[in-house]
Design an enzyme around this catalytic site. Structure first.
Site, short mmCIF file in Angstrom:
data_model
loop_
_atom_site.label_atom_id
_atom_site.label_comp_id
_atom_site.label_asym_id
_atom_site.label_seq_id
_atom_site.Cartn_x
_atom_site.Cartn_y
_atom_site.Cartn_z
N GLU A 1 -12.78 56.83 -8.55
CA GLU A 1 -11.60 56.64 -9.40
C GLU A 1 -11.74 55.33 -10.21
OE1 GLU A 1 -8.19 55.81 -7.05
OE2 GLU A 1 -6.76 55.97 -8.71
N HIS A 2 -11.94 54.23 -9.50
CA HIS A 2 -12.18 52.93 -10.13
C HIS A 2 -13.63 52.55 -9.92
CE1 HIS A 2 -7.92 52.79 -8.69
NE2 HIS A 2 -7.71 52.34 -9.92
N TYR B 1 7.73 60.79 -11.63
CA TYR B 1 8.06 60.49 -10.25
C TYR B 1 7.57 59.10 -9.86
CZ TYR B 1 8.89 60.68 -5.34
OH TYR B 1 9.37 60.38 -4.08
N HIS C 1 -3.82 49.28 -0.68
CA HIS C 1 -2.98 50.40 -1.17
C HIS C 1 -2.54 51.31 -0.04
CE1 HIS C 1 -2.50 50.11 -5.43
NE2 HIS C 1 -3.78 49.93 -5.65
N GLN D 1 -8.11 47.38 -3.28
CA GLN D 1 -8.06 48.81 -3.03
C GLN D 1 -7.55 49.09 -1.63
OE1 GLN D 1 -8.66 51.08 -5.44
NE2 GLN D 1 -7.59 52.25 -3.90
N HIS E 1 -6.95 96.71 -33.31
CA HIS E 1 -7.37 95.44 -33.91
C HIS E 1 -8.04 95.70 -35.25
CE1 HIS E 1 -6.58 93.78 -29.94
NE2 HIS E 1 -6.86 92.56 -30.38
N GLN F 1 11.89 67.24 -2.54
CA GLN F 1 13.14 67.70 -3.16
C GLN F 1 13.25 67.21 -4.61
OE1 GLN F 1 12.81 66.07 -0.33
NE2 GLN F 1 14.02 64.17 -0.30
N SER G 1 -6.58 56.83 -2.93
CA SER G 1 -7.14 55.97 -3.98
C SER G 1 -8.46 55.37 -3.52
CB SER G 1 -6.12 54.87 -4.29
OG SER G 1 -6.51 54.15 -5.43
N ASP H 1 -4.68 47.94 -13.17
CA ASP H 1 -3.53 48.42 -12.40
C ASP H 1 -2.22 47.98 -13.04
OD1 ASP H 1 -5.00 49.73 -10.53
OD2 ASP H 1 -4.83 48.21 -8.97
#
Lengths: 435, 435
Positions: free
Chosen positions: A325-326, A125, A261, A258, A418, A187, A236, A359
């Site tokens: 994250e970073h 996506y 974003h 950052q 078994h 969708q 982020s 990035d």
């Protein structure tokens, strides 16, 4: 400026707390309805939503090959070259992640194996919105290609014109993606998760998106008729770890990378030098003034934190607590603290390693665990596009050697059948021996 | 007996459909309430639920070390030896899965790295119920140990006596687990996910359980204040792929091994020989009659499927469509079809490799993707107890080489601050050059 040492335990938690994600009940319902529509009506529903939200005159969901090539060819040469450079680095680094099969004889006659195989169909996506994101196409498309996923499907919302950004087309073609579908939002996620007449059902869905996309990914990942997803998502974030050797202009530029974003982005500086913090604050003001996304970045910087610590050790503890994250490390000997940094999605060492490098073009993946998930989720890599499975083969000797232990354990757990599956094989071997 | 060739597309789907999981609304609510109780009241709530469901007189949640050792020492020598054998094989096979760090120079002066580190705190859930499951302790405890997880917490519901099965204590001690908590069900999952005064908060929760446990794991995995989980779960299942060389008694014993797990277990035989199917049906009747868990296995076998195919190729297609958790291959040259088997959690090759081997002692993990998840999830392994993260370091040369491409890409995406973070570094290098 926040003086970490002076804070109570509770205040420390408060300082590092992330903005609460919005009450999702309404979002859940809306997305649930979209999923149901697409699950029952297929293409018709996806087309209707896409006409409603993105492109009123869209004729068909699939982008045809001629349009793909025309768009891709229209990209300027400098941008083509830059995408090619990024592609090469990302491809090389993800190829280096190719796993090895394992074959091990654990007991004489007992062979255990672990193999990897590419997921068959993956859904990628790519968000639409204000700017095209060819870099995200590379971050998803390259590992899918390197893993060898047979069908690689890309969904992205079309512009009003019914077309997509040329850069996205170019990056997709570079990744060998031939199936591009013009749809976005919940969708698109639904279409990939359930499949339609036009779109194949994806085994796993990857990629960032707005709150509808994130919620749709969560919902389909909870349904047996849905799909796996890459990882949970939140806003982020970056944490810069700095000492008095750091360049405040560099730090400011990384915090602002950052911040631009999104208005919910988090930017945190943890620093042992009061002076560096003060100079960074000033540099942020200067740099912010001239940014084209000034409004977004300004909003995000209102939630920025400047945290002063007594020692580098303490600064590292703050970073581990936050689990960014970073994580950008701008200290005298950045590599020396690497073993101590236990929670981060991706780590950038030294003054010449801005977040922008990862990035776009260094080779590492920019899809990373956010919102504290760095403590228990991985940065996206080749393995996320594969599945592991095991194989075992016992010879007659293996059965003779290991069978008795299996029978003992099965009996200890009260599982007769078994035990029986082994006993009757051992009996047959006994018979053969005598025969 | 179902003749695959004679079936319509729709009938084929129907034959391979799994039993629908029960309408979960009521379960969701009940589990949600338990989670809230534990999240707000901590130990007090966990103790209250445990007294209500498991052990009315329980004094404290933690099993003390003296009790652990006393229980472990009470295990008979043959069972101790069998657990030791299984431990050794499982340990060796999971140790063989240790990943390697990657360091790659993608562009001169640009180093990209991928590292692995153990999750800090893991929660291992061992169900209670009719039989103790020391094998599951090994399947979770061994990889957690091999990965090097610092805190390994085990939760299992106590018996009325307040104690746990000696075999579980022995297996846990063998895995170096010193933290055992006497609680089960959704309350145990909640305690590990949120942490309490007694239990630490786990980064990830592993292990099988009843519908409350499964639902609780799903719910905590959806909450940012919760925990990651190993994989989604459904009823256990086996598919046996056989030709006319297969031993019907062996096949029957393997189908029944699966059936005795639970009344919702699925057992499927896909076979190219009508005679082998007929003989298997008869063998199942005979073997079933003498099983102690006859009632459970009988119920499960009512949903068994015996599918006849024209060719081995067709049988393989059926298996791939079904995507079984366990796949047992009893044909003349079992290894020859391995490359064609694309969807299975674990594959057992040849007549001497019953599911019991992998369930207990061969070395492979018995925690596997069920309910069709074998198409997009992996069998449990060492990597599930670790996280991957990346590191990058650009030298001045690296910045010079890669910087211009980054600026071009950032500009193409309209992200000024990303471009600026590189431009001002390039400017500084320029300055230094001149200086």
């Amino acid at each position: 400026m926040i003086d970490w040492s002076s804070l109570s335990q509770q205040d420390r938690q408060q300082v590092l707390s992330r903005p609460a994600m919005q009450n999702a009940r309404r979002l859940q319902e809306t997305v649930g309805q979209i999923l149901t529509e697409v699950n029952t009506k297929g293409d018709e529903a996806v087309l209707a939503f896409t006409r409603q939200f993105d492109c009123p005159d869209l004729k068909q969901l699939a982008l045809n090959n001629a349009d793909l090539n025309r768009l891709a060819d229209s990209v300027t040469e400098p941008v083509q070259n830059a995408i090619d450079t990024a592609f090469k680095n990302i491809y090389d680094f993800h190829q280096a992640q190719q796993p090895q099969s394992i074959t091990l004889t654990t007991t004489r006659g007992v062979v255990c194996e672990q193999h990897f195989s590419a997921l068959d169909t993956v859904g990628l996506y790519i968000p639409g919105g204000s700017a095209p994101l060819p870099s995200t196409v590379l971050m998803l498309g390259v590992p899918a290609m390197a893993a060898g996923c047979r069908r690689r499907v890309l969904c992205t919302p079309p512009a009003k014109s019914g077309m997509i950004a040329p850069e996205i087309a170019y990056a997709a073609r570079k990744c060998g993606i031939s199936e591009i579908y013009l749809c976005g939002g919940a969708q698109a996620i639904a279409a990939m998760a359930f499949g339609t007449d036009t779109l194949p059902r994806a085994d796993k869905i990857f990629g960032p998106g707005n709150s509808f996309v994130t919620e749709a990914k969560q919902q389909v990942s909870q349904r047996p008729d849905g799909a796996a997803i890459d990882m949970p998502a939140g806003p982020s974030e970056v944490l810069v770890l700095a000492d008095d050797s750091a360049d405040p202009e560099f730090i400011a530029s990384d915090l602002l990378s950052q911040a631009e974003h999104g208005s919910d982005s988090q930017a945190i500086l943890v620093c042992t030098s009061e002076q560096v913090i003060e100079q960074t604050v000033a540099a942020v003001e200067r740099q912010l003034a001239v940014l084209s996304r000034n409004d977004i970045a300004s909003q995000a910087m209102q939630n920025a934190r400047y945290i002063l610590t007594d020692t580098l050790q303490q600064a590292i503890e703050v970073s581990n607590l936050y689990a960014p994250e970073h994580l950008i490390v701008q200290i005298t000997h950045p590599r020396s603290c690497l073993p101590l940094l236990t929670n981060a999605g991706s780590i950038f060492l030294g003054p010449w390693s801005p977040e922008s490098a990862g990035d776009y073009a260094s080779g590492t993946n920019h899809v990373l665990p956010t919102y504290g998930y760095a403590r228990n989720y991985s940065s996206l890599g080749l393995l996320d596009f594969m599945r592991r499975y095991t194989v075992q083969e016992l010879s007659e000797e293996g059965m003779r050697n290991l069978g008795p232990a299996i029978v003992t354990l099965a009996n200890a757990e009260g599982l007769d059948a078994h035990a029986n599956a082994v006993s009757l094989r051992l009996a047959k071997l006994e018979q053969e021996n005598r025969g």
